[in-house]
Scaffold this active site. Structure first.
Site, PDB file in Angstrom:
ATOM      1  CE1 TYR A 110      -3.378  -2.223   6.175  1.00 31.30           C
ATOM      2  CE2 TYR A 110      -3.015   0.102   5.690  1.00 31.30           C
ATOM      3  CZ  TYR A 110      -3.256  -1.195   5.260  1.00 31.30           C
ATOM      4  OH  TYR A 110      -3.364  -1.457   3.910  1.00 31.30           O
ATOM      5  CB  THR A 147      -0.910   0.007   1.244  1.00 27.58           C
ATOM      6  OG1 THR A 147      -1.495   1.307   1.383  1.00 27.58           O
ATOM      7  CG2 THR A 147      -0.151  -0.292   2.528  1.00 27.58           C
ATOM      8  CG  ASP A 148      -0.961   5.133  -0.854  1.00 27.35           C
ATOM      9  OD1 ASP A 148      -1.515   4.515   0.084  1.00 27.35           O
ATOM     10  OD2 ASP A 148      -1.495   6.102  -1.435  1.00 27.35           O
ATOM     11  CD  GLU A 149      -3.004   3.912   4.763  1.00 25.16           C
ATOM     12  OE1 GLU A 149      -2.734   3.725   5.963  1.00 25.16           O
ATOM     13  OE2 GLU A 149      -4.167   4.000   4.348  1.00 25.16           O
ATOM     14  CE  LYS A 205      -0.400  -4.321   3.132  1.00 22.74           C
ATOM     15  NZ  LYS A 205      -0.892  -5.604   2.554  1.00 22.74           N
TER      16      LYS A 205
HETATM   17  P1  NAD Z   1     -10.260  -6.479   3.118  1.00 22.92           P
HETATM   18  O1  NAD Z   1     -10.171  -6.259   4.579  1.00 22.92           O
HETATM   19  O2  NAD Z   1     -11.532  -6.151   2.402  1.00 22.92           O
HETATM   20  O3  NAD Z   1      -9.935  -8.014   2.773  1.00 22.92           O
HETATM   21  C1  NAD Z   1      -8.943  -8.741   3.444  1.00 22.92           C
HETATM   22  C2  NAD Z   1      -9.219 -10.234   3.194  1.00 22.92           C
HETATM   23  O4  NAD Z   1      -8.161 -10.985   3.800  1.00 22.92           O
HETATM   24  C3  NAD Z   1     -10.536 -10.731   3.794  1.00 22.92           C
HETATM   25  O5  NAD Z   1     -11.210 -11.535   2.863  1.00 22.92           O
HETATM   26  C4  NAD Z   1     -10.075 -11.550   4.994  1.00 22.92           C
HETATM   27  O6  NAD Z   1     -10.971 -12.605   5.344  1.00 22.92           O
HETATM   28  C5  NAD Z   1      -8.738 -12.070   4.517  1.00 22.92           C
HETATM   29  N1  NAD Z   1      -7.836 -12.435   5.625  1.00 22.92           N
HETATM   30  C6  NAD Z   1      -7.519 -11.664   6.708  1.00 22.92           C
HETATM   31  N2  NAD Z   1      -6.682 -12.329   7.516  1.00 22.92           N
HETATM   32  C7  NAD Z   1      -6.447 -13.541   6.934  1.00 22.92           C
HETATM   33  C8  NAD Z   1      -5.642 -14.665   7.276  1.00 22.92           C
HETATM   34  N3  NAD Z   1      -4.921 -14.689   8.401  1.00 22.92           N
HETATM   35  N4  NAD Z   1      -5.639 -15.728   6.434  1.00 22.92           N
HETATM   36  C9  NAD Z   1      -6.365 -15.716   5.284  1.00 22.92           C
HETATM   37  N5  NAD Z   1      -7.152 -14.681   4.916  1.00 22.92           N
HETATM   38  C10 NAD Z   1      -7.188 -13.604   5.727  1.00 22.92           C
HETATM   39  O7  NAD Z   1      -9.039  -5.678   2.494  1.00 22.92           O
HETATM   40  P2  NAD Z   1      -8.875  -4.999   1.057  1.00 22.92           P
HETATM   41  O8  NAD Z   1      -9.270  -3.575   1.155  1.00 22.92           O
HETATM   42  O9  NAD Z   1      -9.483  -5.867   0.038  1.00 22.92           O
HETATM   43  O10 NAD Z   1      -7.289  -5.026   0.922  1.00 22.92           O
HETATM   44  C11 NAD Z   1      -6.618  -6.122   0.292  1.00 22.92           C
HETATM   45  C12 NAD Z   1      -5.133  -5.846   0.262  1.00 22.92           C
HETATM   46  O11 NAD Z   1      -4.872  -4.648  -0.461  1.00 22.92           O
HETATM   47  C13 NAD Z   1      -4.519  -5.642   1.637  1.00 22.92           C
HETATM   48  O12 NAD Z   1      -3.253  -6.272   1.650  1.00 22.92           O
HETATM   49  C14 NAD Z   1      -4.373  -4.132   1.765  1.00 22.92           C
HETATM   50  O13 NAD Z   1      -3.319  -3.789   2.614  1.00 22.92           O
HETATM   51  C15 NAD Z   1      -4.094  -3.747   0.328  1.00 22.92           C
HETATM   52  N6  NAD Z   1      -4.472  -2.383  -0.082  1.00 22.92           N
HETATM   53  C16 NAD Z   1      -5.747  -1.925   0.164  1.00 22.92           C
HETATM   54  C17 NAD Z   1      -6.107  -0.657  -0.283  1.00 22.92           C
HETATM   55  C18 NAD Z   1      -7.502  -0.121  -0.056  1.00 22.92           C
HETATM   56  O14 NAD Z   1      -7.770   1.043  -0.390  1.00 22.92           O
HETATM   57  N7  NAD Z   1      -8.446  -0.911   0.452  1.00 22.92           N
HETATM   58  C19 NAD Z   1      -5.171   0.146  -0.951  1.00 22.92           C
HETATM   59  C20 NAD Z   1      -3.884  -0.358  -1.166  1.00 22.92           C
HETATM   60  C21 NAD Z   1      -3.548  -1.625  -0.745  1.00 22.92           C
HETATM   61  O1  TDX Z   2     -15.419   7.425   9.596  1.00 19.64           O
HETATM   62  C1  TDX Z   2     -14.438   7.895   8.978  1.00 19.64           C
HETATM   63  N1  TDX Z   2     -14.263   9.260   8.930  1.00 19.64           N
HETATM   64  C2  TDX Z   2     -13.206   9.847   8.295  1.00 19.64           C
HETATM   65  O2  TDX Z   2     -13.087  11.077   8.275  1.00 19.64           O
HETATM   66  C3  TDX Z   2     -13.473   7.057   8.312  1.00 19.64           C
HETATM   67  C4  TDX Z   2     -13.622   5.553   8.347  1.00 19.64           C
HETATM   68  C5  TDX Z   2     -12.409   7.665   7.688  1.00 19.64           C
HETATM   69  N2  TDX Z   2     -12.262   9.011   7.679  1.00 19.64           N
HETATM   70  C6  TDX Z   2     -11.088   9.600   7.001  1.00 19.64           C
HETATM   71  C7  TDX Z   2      -9.750   8.999   7.374  1.00 19.64           C
HETATM   72  C8  TDX Z   2      -8.951   9.100   6.085  1.00 19.64           C
HETATM   73  O3  TDX Z   2      -8.342  10.372   5.992  1.00 19.64           O
HETATM   74  O4  TDX Z   2     -11.251   9.295   5.604  1.00 19.64           O
HETATM   75  C9  TDX Z   2      -9.993   8.976   4.988  1.00 19.64           C
HETATM   76  C10 TDX Z   2     -10.098   7.587   4.399  1.00 19.64           C
HETATM   77  O5  TDX Z   2     -10.184   6.674   5.476  1.00 19.64           O
HETATM   78  P1  TDX Z   2     -10.282   5.086   5.222  1.00 19.64           P
HETATM   79  O6  TDX Z   2     -11.390   4.817   4.267  1.00 19.64           O
HETATM   80  O7  TDX Z   2     -10.291   4.419   6.557  1.00 19.64           O
HETATM   81  O8  TDX Z   2      -8.929   4.808   4.406  1.00 19.64           O
HETATM   82  P2  TDX Z   2      -7.387   5.070   4.766  1.00 19.64           P
HETATM   83  O9  TDX Z   2      -7.172   5.233   6.216  1.00 19.64           O
HETATM   84  O10 TDX Z   2      -6.920   6.200   3.876  1.00 19.64           O
HETATM   85  O11 TDX Z   2      -6.731   3.665   4.293  1.00 19.64           O
HETATM   86  C11 TDX Z   2      -7.169   3.014   3.071  1.00 19.64           C
HETATM   87  O12 TDX Z   2      -6.274   3.248   2.003  1.00 19.64           O
HETATM   88  C12 TDX Z   2      -5.030   2.594   2.039  1.00 19.64           C
HETATM   89  C13 TDX Z   2      -7.357   1.513   3.266  1.00 19.64           C
HETATM   90  O13 TDX Z   2      -8.240   1.273   4.336  1.00 19.64           O
HETATM   91  C14 TDX Z   2      -6.050   0.805   3.471  1.00 19.64           C
HETATM   92  O14 TDX Z   2      -6.250  -0.595   3.560  1.00 19.64           O
HETATM   93  C15 TDX Z   2      -5.158   1.101   2.298  1.00 19.64           C
HETATM   94  O15 TDX Z   2      -3.877   0.544   2.485  1.00 19.64           O
END
Ligand code: NAD
Ligand code: TDX
Length: 331
Positions: free
Chosen positions: A151, A127-129, A155
Site C-alpha cells: 500500500y 500519506t505519512d506511510e 502511495k
Molecule cells: P477509503 O478507502 O475510505 O476511500 C477510498 C475511496 O476511493 C472510495 O470511495 C472508493 O470507492 C474510491 N475509489 C477506489 N478506487 C477507485 C477508482 N479506481 N476510481 C474511482 N474511485 C475509486 O479511503 P480513505 O481512508 O478515505 O483515504 C482517502 C485517501 O487518503 C487515500 O488516498 C489514502 O491513501 C489517504 N490517506 C488516508 C489516511 C487514513 O488514515 N485513512 C491517512 C492519510 C492519507
Molecule cells: O485488526 C487490526 N488489529 C490491529 O492491531 C487492525 C485492522 C489494525 N491493527 C493495528 C495495525 C496498525 O498498527 O492497528 C494500527 C492501525 O491499523 P489501521 O487502522 O489498519 O491503519 P494503518 O495501517 O496505520 O494505516 C492507516 O493510516 C495511514 C490507513 O489505513 C492508511 O490508509 C493511511 O495511509
C-alpha cells in the site's frame, strides 16, 4: 470554482465534500463539487446523503482510470482534490495488484488529464506511510521515502509521480502527507471502527503482535481543513505534512475503546503480527503550521468519545457494510 473530488464517497473524501458544501473549509468557500468515485467496497454512496440534494453537488459513478470519462469531466472543473485510492494495508499484503492499478496508474491518468485540460490546481492526498517507519524523532518533508507495505509503496509511487508532473510539466500541484485519521464514516476494517463495532456487538477484537506500534491519530475534520488550506495557499511543487494529533500505542488506543464501550482486556485476542508491520509513525508539521497557519483543533479524547457514540447511533450505516464484508470473505 468547481472542484473534482476523486474518492469523494470514501471516509476522508466524503468528509471533505460534506464540509465543503457546508462552507466549513477555509479558502474554498462557495466551491461547487463534482465527485468521481468508483464505489468500490469502501465507497459508500450514503456517506454523501447529507449533501445529495444541494445544487452545488454532483456525483459521477466512474473510475479514475477511465480516460474517456476524464475527458468528459475535466473541461467542467477548475481544480482537483485527489483522494481515490485503495487504502487498507492488510488488503495490500494479500493482493497488491489493484493498489498499483488504482493508486499509481489511476493517479497518472488524472495527472495527464489535468495537463490535457489545463486544470488550475491539483492537490494529491498522500500519506505519512510513504516515509516508512521511524523509531524516534519526526519526519519532515525532506525525509527519504522508504515505504514498507505494498500500500505505502503504491502511495509513494503516486506521490513521486505527482511531484514529477510539477517538475516536468509545471502542473500547479501540491502534495499532502497525513497521519492516521479517525472519525465518523470510517470503514469498519480499520483499527478504530473495527474494534468499536466488534465491541458494540459483544465480539472480541484482534490486536496484532505486541500492540506496541505507535500511530499519530488525527481527527478527519483536521485533515480536511489542512487539505483545504493547502489547496488554497500551498506552494506549487511542495509537500505538506499534516498531523499533530495524539501519539498512542495500539495497546493504549485499545484500552480507550474498551473503556468507552464498557469492556475489559478479556475482549482482546492477541493475534499474529501484520507482515512488515511499521513500528512507529511521527510527522513534523512545522511547515504547514508556519506557512498556512494550520493546527489541529479536535481534542483526541472528546473526538474519540464522539466517534464511538456515532457508531452506537449509526448501526444502520455499518451493519450492512460488515455483513457484505463477511459474505465477500466467505466466498
Ligand atoms: P477509503 O478507502 O475510505 O476511500 C477510498 C475511496 O476511493 C472510495 O470511495 C472508493 O470507492 C474510491 N475509489 C477506489 N478506487 C477507485 C477508482 N479506481 N476510481 C474511482 N474511485 C475509486 O479511503 P480513505 O481512508 O478515505 O483515504 C482517502 C485517501 O487518503 C487515500 O488516498 C489514502 O491513501 C489517504 N490517506 C488516508 C489516511 C487514513 O488514515 N485513512 C491517512 C492519510 C492519507
Ligand atoms: O485488526 C487490526 N488489529 C490491529 O492491531 C487492525 C485492522 C489494525 N491493527 C493495528 C495495525 C496498525 O498498527 O492497528 C494500527 C492501525 O491499523 P489501521 O487502522 O489498519 O491503519 P494503518 O495501517 O496505520 O494505516 C492507516 O493510516 C495511514 C490507513 O489505513 C492508511 O490508509 C493511511 O495511509
Amino acid at each position: 470554482m468547481k472542484l473534482l473530488v476523486t474518492g469523494g464517497a470514501g471516509f476522508i473524501g466524503s468528509n471533505f465534500v460534506r464540509r465543503a458544501i457546508r462552507d466549513e473549509l477555509p479558502g474554498i468557500e462557495g466551491a461547487e463539487i463534482l465527485v468521481l468515485d468508483a464505489l468500490t467496497y469502501s465507497g459508500v454512496r450514503a456517506n454523501l446523503a447529507p449533501v445529495e440534494d444541494d445544487p452545488r453537488f454532483e456525483f459521477v459513478h466512474g473510475d479514475i482510470r477511465d480516460e474517456r470519462l476524464l475527458d468528459e469531466l475535466f473541461p467542467r472543473v477548475d481544480g482537483v482534490v485527489h483522494f481515490a485510492a485503495e487504502s487498507h494495508v492488510d488488503r495490500s499484503v494479500l493482493d497488491s495488484g489493484v493498489f498499483v492499478e488504482t493508486n499509481v496508474l489511476g493517479t497518472q491518468r488524472l495527472l495527464d488529464a489535468s495537463l490535457r485540460h489545463g486544470v488550475e490546481r491539483f492537490v494529491h492526498v498522500s500519506t505519512d506511510e510513504v516515509y516508512g517507519s521511524i523509531e524516534e524523532g519526526e519526519w519532515d518533508e525532506r525525509f527519504p521515502l522508504e515505504p514498507n507495505s505494498p500500500y505505502a509503496a503504491s502511495k509513494a509511487g503516486s506521490d513521486l509521480l505527482a511531484r514529477s508532473y510539477h517538475r516536468t510539466h509545471g502542473l500547479n500541484l501540491s502534495i499532502t502527507r497525513c497521519s492516521n485519521n479517525y472519525g465518523p464514516y470510517h470503514f469498519p476494517e480499520k483499527l478504530i471502527p473495527l474494534f468499536t463495532t466488534n465491541l458494540l456487538d459483544g465480539r472480541r477484537v484482534p490486536l496484532y503482535g505486541t500492540g506496541e506500534n505507535v500511530r499519530d491519530w488525527l481527527h478527519v475534520d483536521d485533515h480536511c481543513r489542512g487539505i483545504a488550506l493547502v489547496y488554497a495557499g500551498g506552494r506549487p511543487g511542495e509537500v505538506y505534512n499534516i498531523g499533530g494529533g495524539t501519539q498512542l500505542t495500539n495497546v493504549e488506543i485499545t484500552e480507550r475503546i474498551l473503556e468507552l464501550t464498557g469492556h475489559d482486556w478479556s475482549a482482546v485476542e492477541h493475534v499474529a503480527d501484520r507482515k512488515g508491520h511499521d513500528l512507529r509513525y511521527c510527522v513534523n508539521i512545522d511547515k504547514i503550521a508556519e506557512e498556512l497557519g494550520y493546527e489541529p483543533q479536535v481534542p483526541f479524547d472528546a473526538g474519540l468519545a464522539e466517534v464511538v457514540q456515532w457508531y452506537r447511533d449509526r448501526r444502520d450505516w455499518w451493519e450492512p457494510l460488515k455483513e457484505r464484508a463477511a459474505l465477500d470473505s466467505a466466498r
